[in-house]
Motif scaffolding. Sequence first.
Motif, short mmCIF file in Angstrom:
data_model
loop_
_atom_site.label_atom_id
_atom_site.label_comp_id
_atom_site.label_asym_id
_atom_site.label_seq_id
_atom_site.Cartn_x
_atom_site.Cartn_y
_atom_site.Cartn_z
N TYR B 77 32.88 37.16 -63.14
CA TYR B 77 32.58 38.02 -61.99
C TYR B 77 31.79 39.23 -62.47
CZ TYR B 77 33.50 39.68 -57.24
OH TYR B 77 33.37 40.07 -55.93
N PRO B 78 30.71 39.56 -61.79
CA PRO B 78 29.84 40.63 -62.31
C PRO B 78 30.44 42.03 -62.22
CG PRO B 78 28.71 39.27 -60.67
CD PRO B 78 30.15 38.94 -60.58
N THR B 284 24.38 35.60 -47.18
CA THR B 284 25.26 34.76 -47.99
C THR B 284 26.29 35.65 -48.66
OG1 THR B 284 23.66 33.00 -48.37
CG2 THR B 284 25.37 33.31 -50.06
N TYR B 285 27.57 35.34 -48.43
CA TYR B 285 28.62 36.16 -49.04
C TYR B 285 29.62 35.33 -49.83
CZ TYR B 285 31.59 34.78 -45.07
OH TYR B 285 32.31 34.06 -44.15
N GLY B 286 29.36 34.03 -49.95
CA GLY B 286 30.24 33.18 -50.74
C GLY B 286 29.57 31.86 -51.03
N GLY B 287 30.16 31.08 -51.94
CA GLY B 287 29.55 29.80 -52.30
C GLY B 287 30.60 28.74 -52.57
N LEU B 293 22.04 27.21 -52.95
CA LEU B 293 21.52 27.28 -51.59
C LEU B 293 20.21 26.51 -51.52
CD1 LEU B 293 23.47 29.70 -51.82
CD2 LEU B 293 21.99 30.91 -50.23
N SER B 307 16.50 35.68 -46.04
CA SER B 307 17.78 35.33 -46.64
C SER B 307 18.20 36.42 -47.62
CB SER B 307 17.65 33.98 -47.37
OG SER B 307 18.84 33.69 -48.05
N HIS B 308 19.32 37.06 -47.32
CA HIS B 308 19.82 38.14 -48.17
C HIS B 308 21.24 37.82 -48.62
CE1 HIS B 308 17.01 41.35 -46.12
NE2 HIS B 308 16.36 40.27 -46.48
N GLY B 309 21.73 38.60 -49.55
CA GLY B 309 23.11 38.46 -49.97
C GLY B 309 23.96 39.59 -49.42
N PHE B 310 25.27 39.39 -49.48
CA PHE B 310 26.19 40.43 -49.05
C PHE B 310 27.33 40.50 -50.04
CE2 PHE B 310 30.04 41.94 -47.19
CZ PHE B 310 29.65 43.03 -46.45
N TRP B 311 27.63 41.70 -50.51
CA TRP B 311 28.73 41.89 -51.45
C TRP B 311 29.41 43.20 -51.12
CZ3 TRP B 311 28.18 42.87 -57.43
CH2 TRP B 311 29.42 42.62 -58.05
N GLU B 314 29.72 45.92 -53.88
CA GLU B 314 28.50 46.68 -54.15
C GLU B 314 28.21 47.68 -53.02
OE1 GLU B 314 26.65 46.63 -56.78
OE2 GLU B 314 24.74 47.52 -56.15
N ARG B 318 27.80 51.71 -53.39
CA ARG B 318 26.57 52.39 -52.98
C ARG B 318 26.82 53.42 -51.90
NH1 ARG B 318 21.42 48.19 -52.65
NH2 ARG B 318 21.81 47.23 -54.65
#
Lengths: 382, 382
Positions: B77-78, B284-287, B293, B307-311, B314, B318
């Motif tokens: 996990y980052p 996208t918030y999970g895989g 994808l 297409s963006h990500g969501f975390w 983070e 921020r």
Amino acid sequence: MSSFLSKRFLSFSQRAMSQESLKFKSLIYSSHDSQDCTKVLKVHNYKPKKGSETSIVLKTLAFPINPSDINQLEGVYPSKPDKVTDYSTDEPSAIAGNEGVFEVVSVPSSVSTLKPGDKVIPLQANFGTWSTYRTCDKESDLIKIEGVDIYTAATVAVNGCTAYQLVNDYINWDPKGNDWLVQNAGTSSVSKIVTQIAKAKNINTLSVIRDRENFEEVAEILEKKYGATKVISETENGEKEFGKEVLPKVLGSNAQVKLALNSVGGKSCANIARKLSKDGLMLTYGGMSKQPLTFPTGLFIFKGLKSHGFWVTENSKRDPENKIKTVNEVIELYRDGKIISPKEDIRALEWDVNNASDEEVLQLITDGIKTKGTKNMVILKW
Amino acid sequence: MSSFLSKRFLSFSQRAMSQESLKFKSLIYSSHDSQDCTKVLKVHNYKPKKGSETSIVLKTLAFPINPSDINQLEGVYPSKPDKVTDYSTDEPSAIAGNEGVFEVVSVPSSVSTLKPGDKVIPLQANFGTWSTYRTCDKESDLIKIEGVDIYTAATVAVNGCTAYQLVNDYINWDPKGNDWLVQNAGTSSVSKIVTQIAKAKNINTLSVIRDRENFEEVAEILEKKYGATKVISETENGEKEFGKEVLPKVLGSNAQVKLALNSVGGKSCANIARKLSKDGLMLTYGGMSKQPLTFPTGLFIFKGLKSHGFWVTENSKRDPENKIKTVNEVIELYRDGKIISPKEDIRALEWDVNNASDEEVLQLITDGIKTKGTKNMVILKW
């Protein structure tokens, strides 16, 4: 020439080249064929419905045969011209071709910004450029082009504007020289223009090209002649080791890879996406491999990747003013020698307007459509 | 209670529960194991280095075992906490767990916004929640929670905030009732909250769920109880015919599908992306499928897909202010009955603080980590 003489000359020119004496010959289609689009093309001779009293009359100098022109004939392109009966056809038809450069033959008295002899290109797609002559109702539908060769003028609306907007319209570049863009299909016409525009802005370019026997030779041309900072192969693009060990040294310690330009799809797309720094943007403007785009999920969630599309046709429709601005700025870069004329990459097909039979014209166009792997352009010999 | 009595009581409470008498027991790790992360977990008893004179002392009430907690232990996990020697360990260690709800035991005299008995959650991830007690230096690192059950409080920071921000922070919704979002994994905890938040905002939800024998039953629960507008199966999601013939009738004539929420990947991702209207956004918030994808190229170029990500982790780092605002708004939706407590979907694991041996605690946590397909939450029995 005095203003008086000039007006007399134009008036003479208009009479001499009056629309009524011009031979309008166009490549038209009334249906589509997704397997062999050359089957739906016909050479059609006609008199346009609107006369030179109300329309600008244009003589075609050159037009490229672009992938989007072919996709349009195949019926698989989302932007297409209306099929109309303006050309005295039995069935509603459209004239093929979206891009090209014309010379103004005559203008109606209401037109003030154009005069005979001016070179122009259409502002928008779907203009119908595969033709000897065209008419145009509004001067605002045309962009005047000066000081570049016809190869440049005939390709600036699609490849030139695509490259310019990809580089200029999305990223806030730092001019200090640490910013990078990465692109696949590094030998394509658009990629070469991207490379040159980037260099002029002090943006580094990492260009990925397919593996080939003469890789070193091609890489050297892209680096030395076009100004790519570094050229790598698709094999290197896909290697984890390369990404971890070699690439950081290529990029340097403060590098920010802010933009990835994808016109390939498939694995190549995922692999250039991986090269992006945090919060990078990918713009997809083509899909040469015909493979869908793939991305590791983590790039979106944890690296803030944004993936968008780019379509110059749509951009021009949404913001015609920006299209005009883009064309003018690209033309200036060509005139300043910052971008090399595409001439040497072009396969020129000569249309001998005064001598070629309709069959020969159709054969010429068919040849241009069917010869892949090169940029085909029809040059009209008057 | 009078102010005087109240102060006396608090003072007594602080003395009685003085940190020095509290048994700090935490699940800690000093290394990672990507195959079996339970191997790196240890139960550790210690006295924290900082005392209650300077730190807020917290008693843990409940913590979920989230996928991100497990990925953190696996080392994949980052986002991860620093490993430190604050807990009197030989090796630098971190306390597991990112989310949970605590009760304030005591506060130093400098703290004005919290008092013993208050329920709080950590503002940020990496807090280390798998513990009997924790200390916290700054009141601004905690968010006070009132008026909801511990199941809600212990999940609001990840699932609640994720769902809320996905729905609220990206799209300019038209409240007239023609706007839609589409999501896969329609039965997941986040998807259920998304559905309820969307309903409260008059946004329609198209929820895709896996094919299953009791499809009708599950679909009815999602529609009737949670307020999904329409539930479809992954098979329907993938059928061209369904997309062309059935879906337009489901959506209605003025529908705008503005948002696609992807937590699955693979084909499911491509198929919900296809449901988007022009210029739609995918987040996208999970895989869950562990598949990359995939997207058809044309969606980006011709349909303007972004297409963006969501975390949420983070986002919280921020913009901590927005995290606090989000938590408060989600809690209000729970209190107003717009979102149902997640209690009934939770598998509660009881940690009997006063009686469980260290081995039993480790066994309990291991059970929670290894039991997939359900939301595991450890409830501390004091």
